[in-house]
Each structure stands twice: as structure tokens, then as C-alpha cells.
Scaffold this active site. Sequence first.
Site, mmCIF file in Angstrom:
data_model
loop_
_atom_site.group_PDB
_atom_site.id
_atom_site.type_symbol
_atom_site.label_atom_id
_atom_site.label_comp_id
_atom_site.label_asym_id
_atom_site.label_seq_id
_atom_site.Cartn_x
_atom_site.Cartn_y
_atom_site.Cartn_z
ATOM 1 N N ASP A 153 16.317 1.112 -3.898
ATOM 2 C CA ASP A 153 15.850 2.477 -3.675
ATOM 3 C C ASP A 153 14.651 2.357 -2.760
ATOM 4 O OD1 ASP A 153 14.221 4.963 -5.856
ATOM 5 O OD2 ASP A 153 14.552 4.901 -3.706
ATOM 6 N N GLN A 181 10.083 4.908 -1.020
ATOM 7 C CA GLN A 181 8.682 4.579 -0.713
ATOM 8 C C GLN A 181 8.624 3.354 0.176
ATOM 9 O OE1 GLN A 181 6.452 6.743 -1.763
ATOM 10 N NE2 GLN A 181 7.875 7.841 -3.098
ATOM 11 N N CYS A 219 9.580 12.265 -12.082
ATOM 12 C CA CYS A 219 10.995 11.879 -12.201
ATOM 13 C C CYS A 219 11.118 10.437 -12.680
ATOM 14 C CB CYS A 219 11.738 12.040 -10.875
ATOM 15 S SG CYS A 219 11.861 13.749 -10.344
ATOM 16 N N HIS A 240 12.983 5.629 -10.626
ATOM 17 C CA HIS A 240 13.081 7.079 -10.463
ATOM 18 C C HIS A 240 14.422 7.513 -11.060
ATOM 19 C CE1 HIS A 240 13.729 10.888 -8.244
ATOM 20 N NE2 HIS A 240 12.456 10.868 -7.915
ATOM 21 N N LYS A 297 10.382 11.789 3.312
ATOM 22 C CA LYS A 297 9.174 11.052 2.950
ATOM 23 C C LYS A 297 8.682 10.194 4.106
ATOM 24 C CE LYS A 297 10.712 10.606 -1.824
ATOM 25 N NZ LYS A 297 10.187 11.527 -2.828
#
Lengths: 418, 170
Positions: A212, A215, A376, A135, A238
Site C-alpha cells: 500500500d 504515503q 481508518c 489502513h 495524496k
Amino acid sequence: MTAAASLKSAPRSAFDAVAVKRDFPILARTVHGKPLVYLDSAASAQKPRAVLDAMTFAFENEYANVHRGAYYLSEKATANYEAARETVRAFVNARDAGEIVFTKGATEAINLVAFSYARSVLKPGDEIVLTELEHHSNIVPWQLAAAATGAVLKVAPVSADGSVAIDAVAKLIGPRTRIVAVAHVSNVLGTILPVEQIAELAHAVGAKVLLDGCQGIVHEAVDVQALGCDFYAFSGHKLYGPNGIGVLWGRGALLAAMPPYQGGGDMIDTVSFAGSTWAAPPARFEAGTPPIVPAIGLAAAIDYVRGFDRAAVAEHERDLLAYAMTRLPTVPGVRLVGTAQRKASVQSFVMDGAHPHDLATVLDRSGVCVRAGHHCAQPLMEALGVQSTARASFAIYNTRADVEALVAALHKAREILL
Amino acid sequence: MNAATAEAGDLLSLYQEIILEHGKRPRNARAVEHATCSAAGNNPLCGDRVTVTARVDGGVIADVGALAKGCAISVASASLMTEVLKGRSTESAARLFKAVKDLCTGTTGLEAAKAAAGADLGDSVERLAALSGVSQFPVRVKCATLPWHALMSCLAGGGAATTETPAAPG
């Protein structure tokens, strides 16, 4: 304890997706006269009543600024904010609550590391390893850090099925590698990266690993000790939590050695024009009044998620993904993008002759929400040879009926667009 | 009209035959020979891209081409644009740009747009009115106007056009 209260607190071992939908007020609404079918949780998830109630309660009963007041409300707000920090600590199995830094989101968390850690250790010619599927929030901060320090970026390629081969990463890790920054789970392809192995490779050469986890925190069981990473970043919104709150977990020793990111109140020990001294982490990295109530909301979201049997949720998402991957290609012209062996319930796709943007517009009129665009991840789009994709993502409140609604809407889109 | 019919009507209006036809088989999708100006347009939010080239001779757009890559709306808009502009003056192009913006944002209806553009451009405005369905889909307005932004940039001497506020130098 009343029956109602015991029902609320009992873990739900049998996963009842219809009951879960009722926990989320917005899912009862219609859009364009159609029932809402929300398949864009990967962009931002909807919020359960428990989160909304926790935040409203905080504002209505226990609100004041934290860390400063000498009165009951401030003490209570502070206690709640720090309790939220402890909730996050336990959720990711960090050793110490001092390793949990609250930020305004994952993007800020990654920028914090790229600024405060990377810029203080990188020398010209040092290397930062990323992957093609990252991303932008896990690319641009490193580009900025590299430009400022003379370090260089090395990028591991993504395979045709959307996986990242450990060999491809291993090839790029060497004596000059100082940082490896990769997604835990791809926001476009759903791919679960081999992050434990990547961490081993990185540590073997003395490099640090940032994951990251935007998710990953939603779809995987995150244990930062087991993952072996040095930094883990994620956003609250999220994870069924509110906007404006994110988390950076960092190894205590690393945080302790890092210079400040933003300057201001709360991150200092003493201030004078002759020089200022810094507070210990995490305060050192939490300048200004923090997102007090959003942090409380995030803790409520984590409590909500922990109220489910982990295995049941995982099975629910696995079933939805498998169902979608079977049903979507039955629509003529639809091609799945991202079919790695190990992946989470995020599914991109394209349709021959129809642009994702047009698909999304038609789907919207059927009440079906998917994302269309580059997500993104422009370098990934280029690597895949597409301009953009449509993406459906499946969360705790989605059902097989949602998948069927998507399929029906895609058939309708074919009729209108082709 | 019930909600379902209204929605169906909206979609059919947006993706009417002429839009789908131009979206699939865009006219003048080429680089103009001996172009006197060129400009690229980019919508960073969705990835639509267009390159407009034109040969302007004594204030008249002798030839114009648009290479558009993106959604059906942006490709169709670029195609219709090249059709109505060929042989027109650059001053007419400015009036048609305003008409397209007004129609796409729903600011004016067809008759008002024709009146504002001037009697000499009535036919062209009617042709471009095929894009007016986008007025019911605010998110897609920029798809329709992107090629026109690129065109105006081209006529002003070339360069890059974006649907977003111009970026600061990096």
C-alpha cells in the site's frame, strides 16, 4: 527559451519552501480569518497550479473519449492518457507501461488485486499476512477475499514505538503464505516498514507481495524493481494530483494471468452472448471510460514533483519532522504517537485530558488543519490503546512556521479545554 | 465584532464552563441497576461511543446512566442528558430530544425551543441550551446528539444506535 520558461523548467536544487507555497493557490487563502496552515496532506494533498493548469488545458483543448474516436481530438486525448501512463511507469521504474493500471484510487487498486488475483489463487487454509497498522483499505479487501475462499489472515504486531519488526513478520510467513500485504509507510505513525526484507521473506516461500504505497509514493523514492514487491498501489490525490485517479503497478506476468475485476467496455477483445474474450493488461483492468483528465493531472503532479531535487525534498521533510518531534512535546500534556527510527513526516499525537476531536475543533479556529480520529486504522488504535489520535502531516509546501503555528494553537487549546 | 473576537466567542460558547465540567466529570456515568433497557451508540466517523441504560417504571424514567467515551461534547451531552431525564416521563424525553436537536443544529433559538417543548420542561431546555454552541460547528452536531440517539433507542426497546445510516447486514 525565455528567462521565465527556463526558470520554470530548471530543477530547484536549493529547496525554497516559501516559493513552493506560492505554487499552491489554496495556500494563499485564510480560514476563519487566519492564514491557512494545512497539516493534513496525509489525508489529501493540495494541488499546484501546474496540475490545475494541465487539467484545465486538457478539458479546454484536447478532450474527447479515448481509444474509440476516429478523429483528431480522440487521438490526442488517447495519446495524452497513454503518455500519462508512461510518466507513471518511469516514476516507479516499472519495466513496461502495460504494467501500469489506472484505477480510481488506491482502495480500488487493492480491491482489484484482492478480487482478481487473490480469489483466483487462494485455497482454504491458505494464509494472507498483514500488519496491525494497516489502513482499512489494506485490511477489508483481504477479509472479503478470505471469506470467499476459506483463506485465513495472519497479523504482525506493531511495536510500542510504531515500528514493525522484521522478526514479527518472519514468524508469520510460512509454507501456506500466499500473499503478504503491507503498508510501505504508515498513514498514522509515519513508520517506514522494512518492505525489501519482507519481500525477500515472502518470495522465499513463493508468496506475492502487495504494498500500500499511498504515503510511500509521496515520501519515499519508489523503485518497484528495488523494492521487490509484486504489486504497488497508490492514489493520485495524496501526491498533489487530482481526485479519482489511482495506480496499480503489477508484475507483467501476474497481470497477464489474472481474470478481470470489472466487466464492461474497453477491457474486452470480443463480445458475444456465446462468450466474451478479454483484452491484454492493462486494458483488461480498465473497464469503461477511464479517468482521462485526472490521469493527465496525475502525470502533471509527477512532473511537478520530479522538478525538485529528490534529496532536497527529503531533507526538507526530514527537517520538518525532526522540528515537529522536538517542538510538540514542549506543549504540556502532549505525547507523540509513532516514534520509529525510520519514519516519514507524518506525526500522530495525543494530549492528556483533551480528546483529539476537541483539539482539532479548536485548532481549526486558528486556521490549523489536522486530522482527528482513527484514521481508518481502528485495529491500530486498539493495539496502541487509544480511541483516537490527532495527526499532523508535513508535505512539500509546509514550513517550520507551520509547526510553530500548530504549537501555538495547541497552547490555546489547552487554555480552552483544560 | 471582528473575525477574531467572533471566533473566540464561538469557541468559548462551545466549550463553556458547564460543557468542560460535564466533559471532565460526567454525572451518572454508570450502568443502572435493574435496568429495563439498554442501548449502545457509536459514531464511526470519530470513534465516540456511549452506552445508555435506564430503568423505566410506568412510563417514568426512574433512573438513567450513560457511559460515554469520546470527545468533550459527547461526554458532556450524555451527562446533561441523564441529569435532566431522571424522574421524567418517556414522553418528556421525546420532547427534550427534539429540543436538543433543534438547539444543536441552530434550527431554533432558546425561547422557541422552550415554547415547543412545553412549559413543564422549560428549566431542562435551559440546561441543555449549554450545548447550543455546537450549532456553529456543524461537524460536531453528531457528537452532541449521539447520547440522545442511544437514549431513544434504549426507550424503544434497546439495541444499537449510530449517527450514520444503519448498516446493511454483513
